[in-house]
Design an enzyme around this catalytic site. Structure first.
Site, PDB file in Angstrom:
ATOM      1  N   SER A 253       0.725  -1.337  -0.039  1.00  0.00           N
ATOM      2  CA  SER A 253      -0.038   0.135   0.051  1.00  0.00           C
ATOM      3  C   SER A 253       0.867   1.245   0.091  1.00  0.00           C
ATOM      4  O   SER A 253       1.891   1.237   0.580  1.00  0.00           O
ATOM      5  CB  SER A 253      -1.014  -0.029   1.241  1.00  0.00           C
ATOM      6  OG  SER A 253      -1.785  -1.075   1.224  1.00  0.00           O
TER       7      SER A 253
HETATM    8  N1  SAM Z   1      -0.897  -4.334   3.726  1.00  0.00           N
HETATM    9  C1  SAM Z   1      -0.285  -4.513   2.802  1.00  0.00           C
HETATM   10  C2  SAM Z   1       1.171  -4.051   2.575  1.00  0.00           C
HETATM   11  O1  SAM Z   1       1.569  -3.391   3.379  1.00  0.00           O
HETATM   12  O2  SAM Z   1       1.795  -4.670   1.757  1.00  0.00           O
HETATM   13  C3  SAM Z   1      -1.022  -4.342   1.639  1.00  0.00           C
HETATM   14  C4  SAM Z   1      -2.014  -5.485   0.873  1.00  0.00           C
HETATM   15  S1  SAM Z   1      -2.452  -5.401  -0.640  1.00  0.00           S
HETATM   16  C5  SAM Z   1      -3.059  -3.793  -0.707  1.00  0.00           C
HETATM   17  C6  SAM Z   1      -3.902  -6.362  -0.056  1.00  0.00           C
HETATM   18  C7  SAM Z   1      -3.733  -7.840   0.254  1.00  0.00           C
HETATM   19  O3  SAM Z   1      -4.927  -8.375   0.383  1.00  0.00           O
HETATM   20  C8  SAM Z   1      -3.187  -8.452  -0.988  1.00  0.00           C
HETATM   21  O4  SAM Z   1      -1.779  -9.255  -0.519  1.00  0.00           O
HETATM   22  C9  SAM Z   1      -4.122  -9.648  -1.232  1.00  0.00           C
HETATM   23  O5  SAM Z   1      -3.625 -10.831  -1.453  1.00  0.00           O
HETATM   24  C10 SAM Z   1      -4.828  -9.598   0.008  1.00  0.00           C
HETATM   25  N2  SAM Z   1      -6.141 -10.124   0.107  1.00  0.00           N
HETATM   26  C11 SAM Z   1      -7.164 -10.198  -0.560  1.00  0.00           C
HETATM   27  N3  SAM Z   1      -8.310 -10.868  -0.589  1.00  0.00           N
HETATM   28  C12 SAM Z   1      -8.097 -11.484   0.676  1.00  0.00           C
HETATM   29  C13 SAM Z   1      -8.708 -12.421   1.638  1.00  0.00           C
HETATM   30  N4  SAM Z   1     -10.023 -12.787   1.413  1.00  0.00           N
HETATM   31  N5  SAM Z   1      -7.978 -12.968   2.606  1.00  0.00           N
HETATM   32  C14 SAM Z   1      -6.662 -12.637   2.874  1.00  0.00           C
HETATM   33  N6  SAM Z   1      -5.969 -11.635   2.131  1.00  0.00           N
HETATM   34  C15 SAM Z   1      -6.581 -11.265   1.118  1.00  0.00           C
END
Ligand code: SAM
Length: 229
Positions: free
Chosen positions: A78
């Site tokens: 992010s």
């Molecule tokens: N907080 C993270 C960072 O600092 O790198 C950013 C994460 S990214 C914007 C969103 C993440 O949510 C992705 O890695 C994606 O695979 C995960 N994601 C999406 N749906 C999900 C779910 N149902 N359960 C767990 N993770 C999920």
């Protein structure tokens, strides 16, 4: 070469946090302040954490720009402003139990851990789930990392003081409200695939919530059993 292989060799040890990195981080924190982040605890945590450790080495020079970057599996680390904004809304106190949905690179996890959260973090992509753990362990942080569908929450460690969702949800998953303590806060971006509005949801009673709609953001989608319209 023999000597190198004789001890527990870890690629993370090849990354360093230089004066240049630290200077760039200071500049980023100044930028976040001008963009409206006022919580010193959040800003200090972000000043301390080397964001470049959570990114591919090819993007190292971009680590302290206020931008999201690819981390593999079609996902992103992010934007720093977004991390600061969500963390500020979460109002984490030391020792609180926090559930994070979307571990991704692990950078947001590090910020929560630096604030003293007792963290459970869920990721649905196994390579990201494994890589984030490596980096966080290398930096000395401890948390519970789960590989699975975070739209269902993680009932085993519930109830939580705080829940943060770092992917864009089409709806607020019921499981997350259920797993929140009364008085607890859920920060979640809600909307379609294009844009989402940040929601700050306070659980005011067993069957009641207060839902505040905030600014627009653009996240990768939350994909899971309770993430359907
Ligand atoms: N907080 C993270 C960072 O600092 O790198 C950013 C994460 S990214 C914007 C969103 C993440 O949510 C992705 O890695 C994606 O695979 C995960 N994601 C999406 N749906 C999900 C779910 N149902 N359960 C767990 N993770 C999920």
């Amino acid at each position: 070469m023999m000597a190198l292989l004789a001890f527990n060799y870890n690629c993370s040890t090849l990354i360093t946090d230089t004066y240049k990195d630290k200077g760039a981080r200071k500049q980023l924190i100044r930028e976040l302040k001008t963009k409206g982040i006022i919580d010193d605890k959040v800003l200090n945590a972000m000043l301390k954490i080397p964001r470049h450790f959570f990114m591919h080495k090819d993007f190292r020079n971009h680590a302290y720009l206020d931008k999201a970057f690819r981390i593999g599996e079609g996902q992103t680390i992010s934007q720093p402003f977004t991390v600061a904004y969500q963390t500020q809304l979460l109002c984490v106190e030391k020792g609180e139990s926090v559930l994070e949905i979307g571990t991704g690179s692990g950078y947001q996890s590090a910020v929560l851990l630096e604030l003293g959260a007792n963290l459970t973090s869920i990721e649905r992509h196994e390579p990201l789930h494994l890589e984030a753990q490596k980096v966080l362990k290398f930096l000395g942080y401890q948390a519970i990392f789960i590989f699975g569908d975070g739209s269902l929450g993680y009932p085993k460690n519930a109830p939580y003081d705080k829940i943060i969702v770092t992917a864009g949800a089409p709806v607020v998953p019921k499981a997350l409200i259920e797993q929140l303590k009364i008085g607890g806060i859920l920060i979640i971006p809600v909307g379609d695939g294009k844009t989402q509005k940040m929601h700050s949801i306070i659980k005011t009673g067993l069957n009641s919530i207060e839902n505040i709609e905030l600014n627009d953001f653009k996240f990768v989608p939350l994909i899971g059993e309770q993430a359907w319209l």
